[in-house]
Scaffold this active site. Sequence first.
Site, PDB file in Angstrom:
ATOM      1  N   ARG A 175       0.819  -1.230   0.000  1.00 40.07           N
ATOM      2  CA  ARG A 175       0.000   0.000   0.000  1.00 40.07           C
ATOM      3  C   ARG A 175       0.845   1.269   0.000  1.00 40.07           C
ATOM      4  O   ARG A 175       0.461   2.288   0.581  1.00 40.07           O
ATOM      5  CB  ARG A 175      -0.923   0.051   1.233  1.00 40.07           C
ATOM      6  N   SER A 225     -10.273   0.937   4.325  1.00 38.08           N
ATOM      7  CA  SER A 225      -9.594   0.632   5.592  1.00 38.08           C
ATOM      8  C   SER A 225      -8.889   1.877   6.106  1.00 38.08           C
ATOM      9  O   SER A 225      -8.175   2.537   5.352  1.00 38.08           O
ATOM     10  CB  SER A 225      -8.555  -0.478   5.381  1.00 38.08           C
ATOM     11  N   GLU A 302      -3.839   4.605   6.886  1.00 36.49           N
ATOM     12  CA  GLU A 302      -3.651   4.422   5.439  1.00 36.49           C
ATOM     13  C   GLU A 302      -4.270   5.595   4.671  1.00 36.49           C
ATOM     14  O   GLU A 302      -3.782   6.012   3.630  1.00 36.49           O
ATOM     15  CB  GLU A 302      -4.335   3.111   5.027  1.00 36.49           C
TER      16      GLU A 302
HETATM   17  C1  FAD Z   1     -15.351   0.692   0.220  1.00 36.83           C
HETATM   18  C2  FAD Z   1     -13.868   0.810  -0.071  1.00 36.83           C
HETATM   19  C3  FAD Z   1     -13.108  -0.330  -0.273  1.00 36.83           C
HETATM   20  C4  FAD Z   1     -11.740  -0.236  -0.546  1.00 36.83           C
HETATM   21  N1  FAD Z   1     -11.021  -1.391  -0.760  1.00 36.83           N
HETATM   22  C5  FAD Z   1      -9.713  -1.305  -1.024  1.00 36.83           C
HETATM   23  C6  FAD Z   1      -8.936  -2.499  -1.265  1.00 36.83           C
HETATM   24  O1  FAD Z   1      -9.443  -3.604  -1.258  1.00 36.83           O
HETATM   25  N2  FAD Z   1      -7.613  -2.352  -1.527  1.00 36.83           N
HETATM   26  C7  FAD Z   1      -6.998  -1.125  -1.565  1.00 36.83           C
HETATM   27  O2  FAD Z   1      -5.793  -1.061  -1.808  1.00 36.83           O
HETATM   28  N3  FAD Z   1      -7.703   0.016  -1.338  1.00 36.83           N
HETATM   29  C8  FAD Z   1      -9.029  -0.041  -1.081  1.00 36.83           C
HETATM   30  N4  FAD Z   1      -9.743   1.102  -0.846  1.00 36.83           N
HETATM   31  C9  FAD Z   1      -9.046   2.399  -0.797  1.00 36.83           C
HETATM   32  C10 FAD Z   1      -9.024   3.167  -2.149  1.00 36.83           C
HETATM   33  O3  FAD Z   1     -10.098   2.771  -2.956  1.00 36.83           O
HETATM   34  C11 FAD Z   1      -7.718   2.942  -2.898  1.00 36.83           C
HETATM   35  O4  FAD Z   1      -6.649   3.393  -2.120  1.00 36.83           O
HETATM   36  C12 FAD Z   1      -7.715   3.685  -4.249  1.00 36.83           C
HETATM   37  O5  FAD Z   1      -6.693   3.122  -5.047  1.00 36.83           O
HETATM   38  C13 FAD Z   1      -7.496   5.193  -4.153  1.00 36.83           C
HETATM   39  O6  FAD Z   1      -7.643   5.748  -5.454  1.00 36.83           O
HETATM   40  P1  FAD Z   1      -8.264   7.201  -5.662  1.00 36.83           P
HETATM   41  O7  FAD Z   1      -8.211   7.515  -7.115  1.00 36.83           O
HETATM   42  O8  FAD Z   1      -9.596   7.288  -5.041  1.00 36.83           O
HETATM   43  O9  FAD Z   1      -7.215   8.083  -4.882  1.00 36.83           O
HETATM   44  P2  FAD Z   1      -7.526   9.393  -4.008  1.00 36.83           P
HETATM   45  O10 FAD Z   1      -8.294   8.983  -2.800  1.00 36.83           O
HETATM   46  O11 FAD Z   1      -8.080  10.458  -4.847  1.00 36.83           O
HETATM   47  O12 FAD Z   1      -6.041   9.777  -3.571  1.00 36.83           O
HETATM   48  C14 FAD Z   1      -5.285   8.922  -2.735  1.00 36.83           C
HETATM   49  C15 FAD Z   1      -3.819   9.382  -2.780  1.00 36.83           C
HETATM   50  O13 FAD Z   1      -3.335   9.199  -4.114  1.00 36.83           O
HETATM   51  C16 FAD Z   1      -2.891  10.441  -4.664  1.00 36.83           C
HETATM   52  N5  FAD Z   1      -3.270  10.418  -6.093  1.00 36.83           N
HETATM   53  C17 FAD Z   1      -4.479  10.128  -6.630  1.00 36.83           C
HETATM   54  N6  FAD Z   1      -4.407  10.143  -7.986  1.00 36.83           N
HETATM   55  C18 FAD Z   1      -3.130  10.457  -8.297  1.00 36.83           C
HETATM   56  C19 FAD Z   1      -2.416  10.642  -9.527  1.00 36.83           C
HETATM   57  N7  FAD Z   1      -2.996  10.501 -10.726  1.00 36.83           N
HETATM   58  N8  FAD Z   1      -1.092  10.968  -9.467  1.00 36.83           N
HETATM   59  C20 FAD Z   1      -0.471  11.105  -8.268  1.00 36.83           C
HETATM   60  N9  FAD Z   1      -1.091  10.975  -7.071  1.00 36.83           N
HETATM   61  C21 FAD Z   1      -2.400  10.636  -7.099  1.00 36.83           C
HETATM   62  C22 FAD Z   1      -3.593  11.518  -3.848  1.00 36.83           C
HETATM   63  O14 FAD Z   1      -2.843  12.725  -3.844  1.00 36.83           O
HETATM   64  C23 FAD Z   1      -3.638  10.871  -2.466  1.00 36.83           C
HETATM   65  O15 FAD Z   1      -2.403  11.021  -1.797  1.00 36.83           O
HETATM   66  C24 FAD Z   1     -11.115   1.033  -0.597  1.00 36.83           C
HETATM   67  C25 FAD Z   1     -11.889   2.191  -0.416  1.00 36.83           C
HETATM   68  C26 FAD Z   1     -13.255   2.090  -0.158  1.00 36.83           C
HETATM   69  C27 FAD Z   1     -14.057   3.348   0.018  1.00 36.83           C
END
Ligand code: FAD
Length: 308
Positions: A175, A225, A302
Site C-alpha cells: 500500500r 480501511s 492508510e
Molecule cells: C469501500 C472501499 C473499499 C476499498 N477497498 C480497497 C482495497 O481492497 N484495496 C486497496 O488497496 N484500497 C481499497 N480502498 C481504498 C481506495 O479505494 C484505494 O486506495 C484507491 O486506489 C485510491 O484511489 P483514488 O483515485 O480514489 O485516490 P484518491 O483517494 O483520490 O487519492 C489517494 C492518494 O493518491 C494520490 N493520487 C491520486 N491520484 C493520483 C495521480 N494521478 N497521481 C499522483 N497521485 C495521485 C492523492 O494525492 C492521495 O495522496 C477502498 C476504499 C473504499 C471506500
Amino acid sequence: MDNARTLLESLPLDLQSQVRQSVPLNSLTTLRVGGPAALLCRVSNPEQALRFQALALERQIPFFILGGGSNVLADDRGFQGLILHISTENLDRKGDTVRAGAGISLDDLIERTLDLGLTGLEFASGIPGTLGGALVGNAGCYGHEIGEFLVEALLLRPDGRLETVGPEEFGFRYRETDLRETGTVVLEAVLKLQRGDVDQAAGLRQEKILDRRTKHPVDVPSAGSWFRNLPAAEPGGRRRAAGVLLEQAGAKDMSEGDARVFAKHANMIINAGAATSTDVLKLAARMQSAVWEKFEVRLVKEVRYLEP
Ligand SMILES: Cc1cc2nc3c(=O)[nH]c(=O)nc-3n(C[C@H](O)[C@H](O)[C@H](O)COP(=O)(O)OP(=O)(O)OC[C@H]3O[C@@H](n4cnc5c(N)ncnc54)[C@H](O)[C@@H]3O)c2cc1C
C-alpha cells in the site's frame, strides 16, 4: 484563498473552462466529508497538467492531486489551494498491453480490458477510485497488487518535467510507493495483461464484487480501511489484519457524532449522515488508542488527511 477569483480571471479561456471555484470536497470524496476547495482544476490531458502545475508553482499556491477521493479525508474547512483533479481517461490496446489515462476508474478499466479480451486485473474488481490513485498507493487485495502489472508510466514531476518511467521508480511495496505525496502526478500508465480466459475472469470479477458487498460498506460513505495491516509475525508470513485487533479492542461499538465504525469491519469508518472531519479524526484517534492500550501496537493510518 483570497485571490482565487483574480487568478481564475487571469487564466487563458481554454484553461478557465477547466476550473471551478469553491467546490465542496464532500462531493469529491467517498467519505462525503470536507469543505470547499478554493479552486478545482480538471486535468484531461498532460498539457493541462503541465500548465496548471506551472501556475500553482509560479503563484506559490499549494496544490493537491485528487483521483477518485476514495482514500482521502478532507477537512471541514476545505482546502485553500488548487486541486488537480485527474481526469485523463484515454484507453488504448496494443497486443496484450493497455495504455490508460490515470483518471480512468479502476473498475471501468477492469471491465473494459475484459471486453478487449485481456485478463489479469479482475482480482481488484470493486476497489473504488482511479488507476492513478491505485498506482501511487499500490492498491491491492486477495494477494495481488496493481504494481505487478505496470510496464511504464507518464509522470509530471514537481519540477515540471514530463517523464516516462518504469516500475522501479515507484518502488512498489505494501500500500505504498516512493511517489505518493511527493507532488508527482501520474498521468498515464501502460499495464501488461494476459490473453486469458475472459469468461473465467468475468466470473471471478462477479465473485469479488459480491464478496465486497457482504464485507464492505459499499452503499455507505467510507474511505476504505483506515489503518494499514500489520507486518507479518515471521518473514514470508501473512500480514496481520488491523481489523482483528480493532475488533478485539472493542472498536465496533465506537462512534463520534455521525462517524461510526462499520458494523461488519472494525477497520472501516463510515459517515452515517453528517459526520465532520473532527468527528472522524476523533474516532480514528480513539480506535488507535484502544489498540495501543490492549496490545501495545501502534496502528498507522492508510487514509490521506487533506489539511486546509
Ligand atoms: C469501500 C472501499 C473499499 C476499498 N477497498 C480497497 C482495497 O481492497 N484495496 C486497496 O488497496 N484500497 C481499497 N480502498 C481504498 C481506495 O479505494 C484505494 O486506495 C484507491 O486506489 C485510491 O484511489 P483514488 O483515485 O480514489 O485516490 P484518491 O483517494 O483520490 O487519492 C489517494 C492518494 O493518491 C494520490 N493520487 C491520486 N491520484 C493520483 C495521480 N494521478 N497521481 C499522483 N497521485 C495521485 C492523492 O494525492 C492521495 O495522496 C477502498 C476504499 C473504499 C471506500
